[in-house]
Design an enzyme around this catalytic site. Structure first.
Site, PDB file in Angstrom:
ATOM      1  CE  LYS A  11       0.789   1.492   4.417  1.00 36.18           C
ATOM      2  NZ  LYS A  11       1.652   2.611   4.697  1.00 36.18           N
ATOM      3  CB  ALA A  97       9.945  -0.091   2.647  1.00 35.81           C
ATOM      4  N   GLY A  98       7.479   1.313   4.740  1.00 34.93           N
ATOM      5  CA  GLY A  98       6.293   2.178   4.658  1.00 34.93           C
ATOM      6  C   GLY A  98       5.270   1.644   3.677  1.00 34.93           C
ATOM      7  CG  LEU A  99       6.323   0.282   0.287  1.00 31.21           C
ATOM      8  CD1 LEU A  99       7.406  -0.398  -0.542  1.00 31.21           C
ATOM      9  CD2 LEU A  99       5.407   1.102  -0.625  1.00 31.21           C
ATOM     10  CB  ALA A 100       1.366  -2.194   4.527  1.00 33.26           C
ATOM     11  N   GLY A 101       4.447  -4.169   3.987  1.00 31.60           N
ATOM     12  CA  GLY A 101       4.866  -5.495   3.528  1.00 31.60           C
ATOM     13  C   GLY A 101       4.536  -6.613   4.507  1.00 31.60           C
ATOM     14  N   GLY A 102       4.772  -6.395   5.791  1.00 29.17           N
ATOM     15  CA  GLY A 102       4.477  -7.416   6.802  1.00 29.17           C
ATOM     16  C   GLY A 102       2.976  -7.552   7.020  1.00 29.17           C
ATOM     17  CB  SER A 103       0.298  -4.998   7.357  1.00 28.72           C
ATOM     18  OG  SER A 103       0.959  -4.277   8.357  1.00 28.72           O
ATOM     19  CG  ASP A 136      -0.706   0.009   8.032  1.00 30.19           C
ATOM     20  OD1 ASP A 136      -1.512   0.919   8.313  1.00 30.19           O
ATOM     21  OD2 ASP A 136       0.495   0.203   7.784  1.00 30.19           O
TER      22      ASP A 136
HETATM   23  O1  C5P Z   1      -0.147  -1.127  14.674  1.00 25.32           O
HETATM   24  P1  C5P Z   1       1.289  -1.419  14.402  1.00 25.32           P
HETATM   25  O2  C5P Z   1       1.817  -2.523  15.264  1.00 25.32           O
HETATM   26  O3  C5P Z   1       1.573  -1.649  12.962  1.00 25.32           O
HETATM   27  O4  C5P Z   1       2.085  -0.097  14.803  1.00 25.32           O
HETATM   28  C1  C5P Z   1       3.492  -0.057  14.918  1.00 25.32           C
HETATM   29  C2  C5P Z   1       3.920   1.122  15.760  1.00 25.32           C
HETATM   30  O5  C5P Z   1       3.624   2.348  15.074  1.00 25.32           O
HETATM   31  C3  C5P Z   1       3.171   1.253  17.074  1.00 25.32           C
HETATM   32  O6  C5P Z   1       3.802   0.512  18.075  1.00 25.32           O
HETATM   33  C4  C5P Z   1       3.220   2.731  17.350  1.00 25.32           C
HETATM   34  O7  C5P Z   1       4.452   3.112  17.894  1.00 25.32           O
HETATM   35  C5  C5P Z   1       3.146   3.340  15.958  1.00 25.32           C
HETATM   36  N1  C5P Z   1       1.767   3.712  15.576  1.00 25.32           N
HETATM   37  C6  C5P Z   1       1.175   4.814  16.193  1.00 25.32           C
HETATM   38  N2  C5P Z   1      -0.091   5.159  15.833  1.00 25.32           N
HETATM   39  C7  C5P Z   1      -0.774   4.459  14.894  1.00 25.32           C
HETATM   40  C8  C5P Z   1      -0.194   3.347  14.263  1.00 25.32           C
HETATM   41  C9  C5P Z   1       1.090   3.004  14.631  1.00 25.32           C
HETATM   42  O8  C5P Z   1       1.787   5.472  17.045  1.00 25.32           O
HETATM   43  N3  C5P Z   1      -1.999   4.854  14.565  1.00 25.32           N
END
Ligand code: C5P
Length: 291
Positions: A11, A97-103, A136
């Site tokens: 994404k 990379a900001g591309l949600a590869g793991g998600s 994500d």
């Molecule tokens: O939800 P996810 O585990 O992908 O988020 C990774 C990290 O990004 C969180 O631990 C948090 O530090 C930050 N994050 C946030 N606010 C969001 C999404 C992510 O602060 N809405």
């Protein structure tokens, strides 16, 4: 059915506005998220028991450190299945990379196991599992174009956009999402991003004018830490790209082009040889074009 292969697309964020820090440590966001053609392929195979994760990328964790593993564990446990799964991830999306590869791999595992074992669980229950796995992951289940709010897990599906040509540039730097959000809180330099107006433009099916405020609150934060961000944007501009933006917490930058050939020209002539460069385009809901 013994085996299944699913596409797991990346994404980009066409807009990302941070509204504030919440009591639970997450940030309240408003985003416009878009699926693109760059994708992993997730192969799932029924096995008698347990979970095995293997991937084509040596840097990817193969145990519970991999979100795809945790997705498999979660859905198998919740549905009380007597059986396991072997997961092979053909990795094409750059990591962190900001591309949600793991998600996106985790979302594909939820969908895939549900099909493989013909589980009688509703889309709503799968969506809730996705949301527990990561902010994500719910978007990655469905894809297309969405307005995302809350921590990013609350979604309103938007009409599919007409195909947009995209070039992705990922510099070889490691970015921690959690660190970028902490830096954002420290710097407190939010941008003016008219997300509801941008959502309206998409709802009305209007042509996108990229000068209308499409932006990412995290871009200046990541750019303070890595010169690569503005350097890449500068080179893209010199090469004729009218609009470019960092996706998520970075470090990937996407550039928007009128024609696919323009993107290919930039790829062939990209001067920073250490970057990952990929030509792609937007993909519609359910990403049927990738199956
Ligand atoms: O939800 P996810 O585990 O992908 O988020 C990774 C990290 O990004 C969180 O631990 C948090 O530090 C930050 N994050 C946030 N606010 C969001 C999404 C992510 O602060 N809405």
């Amino acid at each position: 059915m013994e085996e299944i292969v699913l596409p797991a697309p990346a994404k980009i964020n066409l807009a990302l506005k941070v509204k504030g820090l919440r009591a639970d440590g997450y940030h309240e966001l408003e985003m416009i998220m878009q699926t693109i053609g760059l994708h992993d392929r997730v192969h799932l195979k029924k096995i008698a028991g347990g979970i095995r994760v293997v991937s084509s990328h040596p840097g990817l964790p193969e145990g519970s450190g991999n979100l795809a593993y945790r997705a498999a564990e979660f859905i198998l446990e919740q549905s009380g299945i007597d059986g396991g799964v072997e997961i092979f991830i053909e990795k094409n999306i750059p990591l962190a990379a900001g591309l949600a590869g793991g998600s996106t791999d985790a979302a594909a595992v939820l969908k895939g196991i549900s099909k493989l074992y013909q589980l009688k669980i509703s889309d709503e229950v799968i969506r809730e599992m996705a949301s527990k796995l990561g902010s994500d992951v719910p978007f990655c289940l469905k894809g297309g174009t969405s307005y995302a709010y809350g921590r990013g897990e609350q979604l309103e599906q938007l009409p599919d956009l007409n195909k947009i040509h995209i070039i992705l540039i990922t510099p070889p730097v490691e970015v921690s999402t959690a660190f970028i959000y902490r830096e954002y809180d420290r710097l407190k330099n939010g941008l003016e991003i008219p997300v509801s107006r941008l959502v309206e433009i998409i709802k009305q099916g209007k042509e996108i004018n990229w000068q209308e405020g499409w932006a990412n609150d995290l871009e200046p934060v990541t750019a303070r830490l890595f010169n690569d961000i503005y350097e890449i944007k500068g080179i893209l501009k010199e090469m004729g790209v009218k609009f470019s933006l960092m996706t998520g917490s970075g470090p990937t930058i996407f550039g928007i082009l009128d024609k696919g050939e323009e993107a290919l020209f930039i790829k062939d002539n990209w001067p920073r040889k250490e970057d990952f460069v990929f030509v792609t385009s937007t993909v519609k809901q359910e990403f049927s074009e990738l199956w």
